[in-house]
Write a protein that holds these residues in place. Structure first.
Motif, PDB file in Angstrom:
ATOM      1  N   SER A 109       0.829  -1.205   0.000  1.00  0.00           N
ATOM      2  CA  SER A 109       0.000   0.000   0.000  1.00  0.00           C
ATOM      3  C   SER A 109       0.866   1.259   0.000  1.00  0.00           C
ATOM      4  O   SER A 109       0.550   2.228  -0.696  1.00  0.00           O
ATOM      5  CB  SER A 109      -0.964  -0.009   1.179  1.00  0.00           C
ATOM      6  OG  SER A 109      -0.267  -0.042   2.393  1.00  0.00           O
ATOM      7  N   PHE A 110       1.947   1.256   0.771  1.00  0.00           N
ATOM      8  CA  PHE A 110       2.830   2.419   0.755  1.00  0.00           C
ATOM      9  C   PHE A 110       3.533   2.570  -0.592  1.00  0.00           C
ATOM     10  O   PHE A 110       3.643   3.674  -1.127  1.00  0.00           O
ATOM     11  CB  PHE A 110       3.868   2.329   1.885  1.00  0.00           C
ATOM     12  CG  PHE A 110       3.380   2.887   3.180  1.00  0.00           C
ATOM     13  CD1 PHE A 110       3.442   4.245   3.434  1.00  0.00           C
ATOM     14  CD2 PHE A 110       2.859   2.055   4.149  1.00  0.00           C
ATOM     15  CE1 PHE A 110       2.984   4.763   4.629  1.00  0.00           C
ATOM     16  CE2 PHE A 110       2.402   2.555   5.353  1.00  0.00           C
ATOM     17  CZ  PHE A 110       2.471   3.923   5.595  1.00  0.00           C
ATOM     18  N   PHE A 111       4.008   1.445  -1.163  1.00  0.00           N
ATOM     19  CA  PHE A 111       4.721   1.520  -2.438  1.00  0.00           C
ATOM     20  C   PHE A 111       3.796   1.993  -3.561  1.00  0.00           C
ATOM     21  O   PHE A 111       4.113   2.948  -4.277  1.00  0.00           O
ATOM     22  CB  PHE A 111       5.335   0.161  -2.783  1.00  0.00           C
ATOM     23  CG  PHE A 111       6.145   0.178  -4.038  1.00  0.00           C
ATOM     24  CD1 PHE A 111       7.403   0.749  -4.051  1.00  0.00           C
ATOM     25  CD2 PHE A 111       5.651  -0.370  -5.209  1.00  0.00           C
ATOM     26  CE1 PHE A 111       8.160   0.771  -5.210  1.00  0.00           C
ATOM     27  CE2 PHE A 111       6.389  -0.353  -6.372  1.00  0.00           C
ATOM     28  CZ  PHE A 111       7.649   0.216  -6.372  1.00  0.00           C
ATOM     29  N   LEU A 112       2.651   1.330  -3.721  1.00  0.00           N
ATOM     30  CA  LEU A 112       1.736   1.711  -4.806  1.00  0.00           C
ATOM     31  C   LEU A 112       1.074   3.060  -4.534  1.00  0.00           C
ATOM     32  O   LEU A 112       0.786   3.818  -5.465  1.00  0.00           O
ATOM     33  CB  LEU A 112       0.691   0.618  -5.013  1.00  0.00           C
ATOM     34  CG  LEU A 112       1.243  -0.722  -5.508  1.00  0.00           C
ATOM     35  CD1 LEU A 112       0.129  -1.741  -5.652  1.00  0.00           C
ATOM     36  CD2 LEU A 112       2.006  -0.569  -6.808  1.00  0.00           C
ATOM     37  N   GLY A 113       0.852   3.383  -3.260  1.00  0.00           N
ATOM     38  CA  GLY A 113       0.360   4.716  -2.918  1.00  0.00           C
ATOM     39  C   GLY A 113       1.370   5.791  -3.278  1.00  0.00           C
ATOM     40  O   GLY A 113       1.005   6.862  -3.766  1.00  0.00           O
ATOM     41  N   GLY A 114       2.651   5.503  -3.056  1.00  0.00           N
ATOM     42  CA  GLY A 114       3.704   6.433  -3.457  1.00  0.00           C
ATOM     43  C   GLY A 114       3.752   6.627  -4.957  1.00  0.00           C
ATOM     44  O   GLY A 114       3.942   7.748  -5.446  1.00  0.00           O
ATOM     45  N   VAL A 115       3.566   5.537  -5.705  1.00  0.00           N
ATOM     46  CA  VAL A 115       3.516   5.651  -7.171  1.00  0.00           C
ATOM     47  C   VAL A 115       2.345   6.551  -7.576  1.00  0.00           C
ATOM     48  O   VAL A 115       2.488   7.428  -8.437  1.00  0.00           O
ATOM     49  CB  VAL A 115       3.392   4.256  -7.826  1.00  0.00           C
ATOM     50  CG1 VAL A 115       3.105   4.371  -9.305  1.00  0.00           C
ATOM     51  CG2 VAL A 115       4.658   3.450  -7.596  1.00  0.00           C
ATOM     52  N   ALA A 116       1.196   6.353  -6.945  1.00  0.00           N
ATOM     53  CA  ALA A 116       0.020   7.182  -7.264  1.00  0.00           C
ATOM     54  C   ALA A 116       0.267   8.648  -6.907  1.00  0.00           C
ATOM     55  O   ALA A 116      -0.107   9.549  -7.671  1.00  0.00           O
ATOM     56  CB  ALA A 116      -1.207   6.652  -6.527  1.00  0.00           C
ATOM     57  N   ILE A 117       0.916   8.899  -5.775  1.00  0.00           N
ATOM     58  CA  ILE A 117       1.210  10.277  -5.371  1.00  0.00           C
ATOM     59  C   ILE A 117       2.184  10.929  -6.353  1.00  0.00           C
ATOM     60  O   ILE A 117       2.037  12.103  -6.695  1.00  0.00           O
ATOM     61  CB  ILE A 117       1.769  10.312  -3.923  1.00  0.00           C
ATOM     62  CG1 ILE A 117       0.739   9.800  -2.940  1.00  0.00           C
ATOM     63  CG2 ILE A 117       2.243  11.698  -3.539  1.00  0.00           C
ATOM     64  CD1 ILE A 117      -0.477  10.665  -2.774  1.00  0.00           C
ATOM     65  N   VAL A 118       3.164  10.173  -6.832  1.00  0.00           N
ATOM     66  CA  VAL A 118       4.085  10.708  -7.846  1.00  0.00           C
ATOM     67  C   VAL A 118       3.324  11.036  -9.127  1.00  0.00           C
ATOM     68  O   VAL A 118       3.546  12.076  -9.750  1.00  0.00           O
ATOM     69  CB  VAL A 118       5.245   9.725  -8.125  1.00  0.00           C
ATOM     70  CG1 VAL A 118       6.019  10.112  -9.365  1.00  0.00           C
ATOM     71  CG2 VAL A 118       6.183   9.667  -6.932  1.00  0.00           C
ATOM     72  N   LEU A 119       2.408  10.152  -9.519  1.00  0.00           N
ATOM     73  CA  LEU A 119       1.609  10.409 -10.723  1.00  0.00           C
ATOM     74  C   LEU A 119       0.717  11.635 -10.555  1.00  0.00           C
ATOM     75  O   LEU A 119       0.376  12.296 -11.536  1.00  0.00           O
ATOM     76  CB  LEU A 119       0.756   9.190 -11.067  1.00  0.00           C
ATOM     77  CG  LEU A 119       1.522   7.977 -11.603  1.00  0.00           C
ATOM     78  CD1 LEU A 119       0.602   6.777 -11.721  1.00  0.00           C
ATOM     79  CD2 LEU A 119       2.162   8.288 -12.931  1.00  0.00           C
ATOM     80  N   LEU A 120       0.351  11.960  -9.309  1.00  0.00           N
ATOM     81  CA  LEU A 120      -0.456  13.151  -9.038  1.00  0.00           C
ATOM     82  C   LEU A 120       0.415  14.395  -8.835  1.00  0.00           C
ATOM     83  O   LEU A 120      -0.077  15.427  -8.380  1.00  0.00           O
ATOM     84  CB  LEU A 120      -1.340  12.923  -7.805  1.00  0.00           C
ATOM     85  CG  LEU A 120      -2.422  11.875  -7.977  1.00  0.00           C
ATOM     86  CD1 LEU A 120      -3.118  11.591  -6.656  1.00  0.00           C
ATOM     87  CD2 LEU A 120      -3.429  12.315  -9.026  1.00  0.00           C
TER      88      LEU A 120
END
Length: 133
Positions: free
Chosen positions: A70-81
């Motif tokens: 969740s932290f890793f994929l959440g970080g990817v999503a935050i970078v995409l945002l």
């Protein structure tokens, strides 16, 4: 389990390698969000090409690895945002949680590979600090 074709693994290694390159280049350019996002997408695509979609999914979504995922994929999503610094911090924490069982093995390999007195002693000491469970 179906055998992954060799060409697909080679393409996956290249894609993951380019992903790591773009991530490092994005960090060097003061957390450029476009390069980091592109690197993240390439890295995840390369990983799924190397080990297959089913194994990638089962690795990331094991019950004891859900926090790291969740932290890793959440970080990817935050970078995409376009919040690159926060996203990379979340990704780093998630990456550490996902792969902390592999670090002792990697340190042991590095300690045996490079016969540099101080570094081999350090890597061998780091190898024994954590368990694989």
């Amino acid at each position: 389990d179906a055998k992954i074709p060799e060409w697909e693994e080679e393409v996956g290694v290249g894609t993951a390698g380019f992903g790591v390159f773009f991530i490092l280049f994005g960090i060097l350019l003061y957390f450029d969000s476009v390069l980091l996002a592109f690197g993240n997408l390439l890295f995840l695509t390369g990983l799924s090409l190397i080990i297959g979609l089913r194994r990638t999914f089962s690795f990331f979504f094991q019950r004891h690895k859900l926090k790291g995922t969740s932290f890793f994929l959440g970080g990817v999503a935050i970078v995409l945002l376009r919040w690159p610094l926060l996203g990379m911090l979340l990704e780093a924490y998630g990456f550490f949680n996902l792969f902390k069982g592999f670090f002792p093995m990697a340190f042991g390999f590095l300690g045996n590979t490079f016969n540099i007195p101080f570094l081999s002693m350090l890597f061998q000491r780091l190898q024994g600090t954590s368990s694989m469970v």
